[in-house]
Design an enzyme around this catalytic site. Structure first.
Site, mmCIF file in Angstrom:
data_model
loop_
_atom_site.group_PDB
_atom_site.id
_atom_site.type_symbol
_atom_site.label_atom_id
_atom_site.label_comp_id
_atom_site.label_asym_id
_atom_site.label_seq_id
_atom_site.Cartn_x
_atom_site.Cartn_y
_atom_site.Cartn_z
ATOM 1 N N ASP A 75 35.019 42.560 35.058
ATOM 2 C CA ASP A 75 35.739 41.761 34.048
ATOM 3 C C ASP A 75 34.836 40.681 33.459
ATOM 4 O O ASP A 75 35.215 39.520 33.342
ATOM 5 C CB ASP A 75 36.996 41.141 34.664
ATOM 6 C CG ASP A 75 37.977 40.652 33.602
ATOM 7 O OD1 ASP A 75 37.902 41.133 32.444
ATOM 8 O OD2 ASP A 75 38.811 39.781 33.917
ATOM 9 N N LYS A 77 33.418 38.719 30.618
ATOM 10 C CA LYS A 77 33.807 38.376 29.247
ATOM 11 C C LYS A 77 33.539 36.893 29.057
ATOM 12 O O LYS A 77 33.365 36.150 30.040
ATOM 13 C CB LYS A 77 35.289 38.704 29.007
ATOM 14 C CG LYS A 77 36.251 37.996 29.954
ATOM 15 C CD LYS A 77 37.687 38.415 29.681
ATOM 16 C CE LYS A 77 38.652 37.733 30.657
ATOM 17 N NZ LYS A 77 40.053 38.117 30.397
ATOM 18 N N ASN A 80 35.150 34.255 31.222
ATOM 19 C CA ASN A 80 34.779 34.235 32.642
ATOM 20 C C ASN A 80 33.327 33.821 32.863
ATOM 21 O O ASN A 80 32.802 33.972 33.967
ATOM 22 C CB ASN A 80 35.020 35.607 33.276
ATOM 23 C CG ASN A 80 36.499 35.925 33.416
ATOM 24 O OD1 ASN A 80 37.339 35.031 33.352
ATOM 25 N ND2 ASN A 80 36.826 37.190 33.605
ATOM 26 N N ASP A 93 35.314 33.902 38.146
ATOM 27 C CA ASP A 93 36.504 34.755 38.191
ATOM 28 C C ASP A 93 36.199 36.172 38.660
ATOM 29 O O ASP A 93 36.001 37.095 37.865
ATOM 30 C CB ASP A 93 37.196 34.795 36.826
ATOM 31 C CG ASP A 93 38.621 35.349 36.942
ATOM 32 O OD1 ASP A 93 38.944 35.981 37.966
ATOM 33 O OD2 ASP A 93 39.406 35.141 36.006
ATOM 34 N N THR A 110 39.490 43.717 30.666
ATOM 35 C CA THR A 110 40.063 43.224 29.415
ATOM 36 C C THR A 110 39.775 44.227 28.307
ATOM 37 O O THR A 110 38.653 44.730 28.188
ATOM 38 C CB THR A 110 39.468 41.843 29.078
ATOM 39 O OG1 THR A 110 39.706 40.960 30.184
ATOM 40 C CG2 THR A 110 40.095 41.260 27.828
#
Length: 216
Positions: A75, A77, A80, A93, A110
């Protein structure tokens, strides 16, 4: 929390410990003075090639460390990614991360950053993080992820078909585009390795080896 506590790398936000009461869990985290990279990206619109390359190199180093420990983040992105007081990138995260040597089947992450194998509900491995590096590199340079569309269905279709186009503005070097196209490859086994990213001419020419973006 167990995964993040076990990781110690300059580009990974440290989780020193946690405690809880009857309703909440409290996490003791390293302080990231600069906040989310997402906010910087939205404020600036897009980043310079030197900043983008520095962030991509920092991410590649951190993910190589994670993958050596059998950790897939899944994840990555801008929301994060945090920045410390000197502008160094910190991955945060680890809520979707997993520690495993076998392929996984859970669709997670995501929408705009999902790899084709996830969209098609196929087994995936570390290469999903490499795909996300390509998405982020594009977003850093152009201000938006490459497969953004009006509907989830259209986004999924563009991801699966690797419907990749490069806008004429802002002007981005051919070397940067070469790195992006080397990562956004549908066949996960043919994506650039993290080591190849770090050896790429665009990274070598533009990235600050110290990872400090404050003066770039």
């Amino acid at each position: 929390m167990e995964i993040q506590t076990s990781l110690s790398h300059p580009n990974i936000l440290r989780l020193y410990g946690w405690f809880h009461d009857e309703q909440r869990v409290f996490m003791i985290l390293e302080y990231a003075h600069g906040g989310e990279l997402f906010k910087e990206l939205r404020k600036c619109g897009y980043l310079s090639e030197k900043k983008a390359a520095t962030y991509v190199a920092s991410l590649a180093n951190a993910l190589a460390y994670c993958h050596e420990k059998d950790v897939i983040h899944r994840d990555i992105k801008p929301e994060n990614l945090l920045l410390d007081h000197e502008g160094r990138l910190k991955i945060a995260d680890f809520g979707w991360s997993v520690q495993s040597r076998s392929k996984r089947h859970t669709m997670c992450g995501t929408l705009d950053y999902l790899a084709p194998e996830m969209v098609e509900n196929k087994a995936h491995d570390y290469a999903v993080d490499n795909w996300t590096l390509g998405i982020l590199c594009y977003e850093f340079l152009y201000g938006a992820p490459p497969f953004e569309a009006e509907s989830q269905r259209d986004t999924f279709r563009r991801i699966v078909n690797v419907d990749l186009t490069f806008p004429s503005t802002p002007a981005v070097s051919a070397e940067a585009k070469n790195l992006i196209t080397g990562l956004l490859v549908k066949d996960s086994s043919k994506r650039l390795s993290l080591q190849k990213i770090l050896e790429h001419p665009w990274i070598i020419r533009n990235a600050n080896p110290m990872g400090n973006c404050d003066k770039l």
